[in-house]
Write an enzyme that holds these catalytic residues in place. Structure first.
Site, PDB file in Angstrom:
ATOM      1  CD  GLU A   1      77.913  20.529 123.935  1.00  0.00           C
ATOM      2  OE1 GLU A   1      78.079  20.766 122.728  1.00  0.00           O
ATOM      3  OE2 GLU A   1      76.861  20.852 124.555  1.00  0.00           O
TER       4      GLU A   1
ATOM      5  CD  GLU B   1      76.732  24.260 127.125  1.00  0.00           C
ATOM      6  OE1 GLU B   1      75.936  24.245 126.165  1.00  0.00           O
ATOM      7  OE2 GLU B   1      77.965  24.209 127.010  1.00  0.00           O
TER       8      GLU B   1
HETATM    9  O1  AHR Z   1      75.455  27.358 124.555  1.00  0.00           O
HETATM   10  C1  AHR Z   1      75.722  27.277 123.190  1.00  0.00           C
HETATM   11  C2  AHR Z   1      76.514  26.031 122.810  1.00  0.00           C
HETATM   12  O2  AHR Z   1      75.717  24.899 123.001  1.00  0.00           O
HETATM   13  C3  AHR Z   1      77.763  25.735 123.597  1.00  0.00           C
HETATM   14  O3  AHR Z   1      78.886  26.402 123.112  1.00  0.00           O
HETATM   15  C4  AHR Z   1      77.927  24.257 123.410  1.00  0.00           C
HETATM   16  O4  AHR Z   1      78.621  23.660 124.476  1.00  0.00           O
HETATM   17  C5  AHR Z   1      76.513  23.757 123.240  1.00  0.00           C
HETATM   18  O5  AHR Z   1      76.405  22.882 122.187  1.00  0.00           O
END
Ligand code: AHR
Length: 497
Positions: free
Chosen positions: A173, A291
């Site tokens: 990110e 994610e």
């Molecule tokens: O999964 C929790 C967080 O969400 C992770 O660390 C990050 O990559 C995302 O913003």
């Protein structure tokens, strides 16, 4: 009663089911690692300190690949802290989550854990506070056979054979202002391409994931993907997507969340192909949705008070029946895009917005969202088939018009799996499926996850409150399957052909 129709036909092939779509994520955050997957001293811990109850559930879930060690955590992480004799490892401040990191668990423990869990590792390198050299050092430690300082160190630490880690994320990110070492698209694109080139010199077999946007609402979404790909197109294999969804008091809009995931995927594919066209490149960049999940994110206010603790309970959301239906729909959406989405990781595996919850020193239990993942991973095999569904639309304030039925099918040597979600918050839906292309198909099993109360959850003491149950009245007559899908439901029908 509204009716939706679809057709199952072996000719409607999208792509093979990539097993990497059934991925998960373990971050050094809250209690995901410590007292989640790892708890020496727990009555059920093995000789490595791994919780065997969590290992068993991970295998039962059918997880195939696990991303590690972050997440935001990786952008401040020194991987060397987590290898070698445990007693010598430093305790550090983890700035990303404002917690104490004991480093009792690190790369070597993770690799042992992946073997026990039967999953493929997916490592992230720190491109926040660190860069090319540290990424190459980590790769040399992990994958070089021996005879160099770092590979010999791994051998000295007990791993004679190289780990052979294939999948690597180039940071996490990096578009997000919250990220330690946040960068502009040009800054990140340059760093990523040079890191990728150097990593391939260490080990040419690696597959590399470039950071896309943290979510599709980022102001830089689209432009970020185009810029970073223009820098790194030839050096990487995948671009990442992240997305979390929550109800926000609008159940119907929430139930249609997969519409947004679908559009997000289409937009990133279009952007990647646009860059390919500009470069006259035949290479295709595929997607790593590394994610995704439901996350009651508005309730998370962050940790900025300097109250550093070791493994504090963070975002241990309880998932409802409706959440499980939405998770099932995300998996349908990922399968429908199997021609371009190659990897997907549900975030996270244990305790942090997770299908598996644990109590320190106590039991582990399956949340509602465990079930659609486990059954999809078990039964969605072979090839993905489009189903050409037609049916009613529902109006949502958040996503506009959405198909009431979301569906996909897979076909393997033993039969067909049909996955279907009724997204309506209030209305059941009759499903009619034309199976004539498969001759004399028969139902093997039909299960449905739904609840009169969509807010119902599973708890430590009542783990089987919301689970898939047999779907009444599913039948086949003259090559036509008929089933009634309750409002807010996820269904899996297994057929022989
Ligand atoms: O999964 C929790 C967080 O969400 C992770 O660390 C990050 O990559 C995302 O913003």
């Amino acid at each position: 009663m509204a009716t939706a129709r679809l057709t199952l036909d072996p000719a409607f092939r999208i792509a093979p089911v990539n097993r990497r779509l059934f991925g998960s994520f373990v971050e050094h955050m809250g209690r995901c690692v410590y007292t989640g997957i790892y708890e020496p001293g727990h009555p059920g811990a093995d000789e490595h300190g791994f919780r065997t109850d969590v290992l068993e559930m991970t295998r039962e879930m059918g997880v195939e690949v696990v991303r590690y060690p972050g997440g935001n955590f990786v952008s401040g992480y020194r991987w060397e802290d987590g290898v070698g004799p445990v007693a010598d490892r430093p305790t550090r401040l983890d700035l990303a989550w404002q917690q104490i990191e004991s480093n009792q668990f690190g790369l070597d423990e993770f690799m042992t854990w992946t073997k026990e869990a039967g999953v493929e590792p997916m490592m992230a390198v720190n491109l926040g506070t660190r860069g090319i050299q540290e990424a190459c050092d980590l790769l040399e430690y992990a994958n070089h056979p021996g005879g160099t300082r770092l590979s010999d160190l791994r051998i000295k630490h007990g791993a004679a054979e190289p780990y052979g880690i294939g999948l690597w994320c180039l940071g996490n990110e990096m578009d997000g202002p919250w990220q330690i070492g946040h960068k502009t698209a040009d800054e990140y694109g340059r760093l990523a391409v040079e890191t990728a080139k150097a990593m391939r010199l260490v080990d040419p077999r690696v597959e590399l994931v470039l950071c896309g946007s943290s979510n599709s609402s980022m102001p830089t979404f689209g432009a970020w993907e185009a810029t970073v790909l223009e820098h790194a197109y030839d050096a990487v294999d995948y671009i990442s997507l992240h997305a979390y969804y929550e109800e926000k008091g609008d159940l119907q809009g929430f139930l249609a969340s997969a519409v947004d995931m679908d559009r997000f995927i289409d937009a990133v594919v279009a952007t990647a192909d646009h860059v390919a066209a500009k470069r006259r490149s035949r290479k295709r960049i595929n997607l790593s949705f590394d994610e995704w999940n439901v996350w009651n994110q508005s309730a998370y206010t962050g940790r900025t008070d300097g109250d550093y603790q070791e493994a504090p309970p963070l975002i241990e959301d309880d998932f409802t029946a409706a959440d499980a239906v939405v998770v099932g729909d995300f998996l349908i959406t990922l399968l429908r895009h199997a021609d371009r989405v190659s990897i997907a990781c549900q975030a996270q595996l244990a305790n942090i917005i997770a299908p598996i919850r644990t109590e320190a020193g106590g039991p582990a239990w399956r949340q509602t969202i465990f079930h659609p993942f486990a059954l999809t991973a078990r039964h969605a095999r072979g090839e993905v088939l489009r189903v050409e569904a037609t049916g009613p639309l529902i109006d949502t304030a958040r996503h506009g018009e959405a198909e009431q039925l979301s569906a996909v099918a897979t076909r393997d040597e033993e039969g067909i799996t049909l996955l279907a979600v009724n997204r309506s918050a209030t209305e059941p839906l009759d499903l009619v499926a034309d199976l004539r292309a498969f001759g004399d198909a028969q139902i093997v099993s039909a299960v449905c996850l739904s609840d009169d109360d969509p807010t119902r959850i599973n708890t430590k003491d009542a783990e089987s409150t919301v689970v898939p149950r047999p779907l009444a009245d599913a039948k086949i007559d003259g090559g036509t399957l008929q089933a009634r899908l309750p409002a807010i439901s996820w269904t899996l029908i297994r057929l022989t052909t």
